[in-house]
Design a protein around this motif. Sequence first.
Motif, PDB file in Angstrom:
ATOM      1  N   GLY A  11      -4.391  -1.806  -6.226  1.00  0.00           N
ATOM      2  CA  GLY A  11      -3.945  -1.039  -5.070  1.00  0.00           C
ATOM      3  C   GLY A  11      -4.361   0.407  -5.121  1.00  0.00           C
ATOM      4  N   LYS A  12      -4.110   1.063  -4.024  1.00  0.00           N
ATOM      5  CA  LYS A  12      -4.431   2.480  -3.924  1.00  0.00           C
ATOM      6  C   LYS A  12      -3.332   3.314  -4.568  1.00  0.00           C
ATOM      7  N   HIS A  13      -3.746   4.450  -5.088  1.00  0.00           N
ATOM      8  CA  HIS A  13      -2.830   5.392  -5.717  1.00  0.00           C
ATOM      9  C   HIS A  13      -2.922   6.707  -4.958  1.00  0.00           C
ATOM     10  N   GLY A  44      -1.012   1.398   2.356  1.00  0.00           N
ATOM     11  CA  GLY A  44      -1.187   0.448   1.270  1.00  0.00           C
ATOM     12  C   GLY A  44      -1.135   1.014  -0.125  1.00  0.00           C
ATOM     13  N   CYS A  45      -0.646   2.244  -0.278  1.00  0.00           N
ATOM     14  CA  CYS A  45      -0.553   2.802  -1.632  1.00  0.00           C
ATOM     15  C   CYS A  45       0.549   2.101  -2.408  1.00  0.00           C
ATOM     16  N   GLU A  46       0.229   1.694  -3.624  1.00  0.00           N
ATOM     17  CA  GLU A  46       1.233   1.064  -4.476  1.00  0.00           C
ATOM     18  C   GLU A  46       1.942   2.092  -5.348  1.00  0.00           C
ATOM     19  N   GLY A  66      -7.622   6.859  -3.784  1.00  0.00           N
ATOM     20  CA  GLY A  66      -6.522   6.795  -2.825  1.00  0.00           C
ATOM     21  C   GLY A  66      -6.422   8.101  -2.057  1.00  0.00           C
ATOM     22  N   VAL A 105       6.933   0.982  -3.475  1.00  0.00           N
ATOM     23  CA  VAL A 105       5.983   2.002  -3.921  1.00  0.00           C
ATOM     24  C   VAL A 105       6.571   2.719  -5.133  1.00  0.00           C
TER      25      VAL A 105
END
Length: 127
Positions: A2-4, A62-64, A37, A97
Amino acid sequence: MGKHGMILFGHGARDARWKEPFARLAAKLAAARGDAGPVGLAFLELMTPDLPTAVAAQAAAGCESILVVPVFFGQGGHVRRDLPEIVARCQAAHPEVRLRCAGAVGEDDAVLDAVVRYCLAAEAAPD
């Protein structure tokens, strides 16, 4: 994977020009991070977006995980008291998140060293 995301968190001011160096910092950071991200800005007061809005935007993208970086010179009441309360509300609103907070940027020796270099260069500059 995932994105950060990363959110630079500042105090805010009435004068819109105050935001300009923060926007430049965010752009430089985004370029340095590449596709890791999004990099966003958020403010405690007087400017938008606020931190809950910025976190919601990155969560929707979609940031995790999101790192909140207080762009403050020291760990005053806003960083020690206000910011943890806001982050806790954001975490409750987005339990999927992982939210983390860095220390105030001005607490880091590398940042202080950069300020020292700036001051010395300013002193040596011709009038």
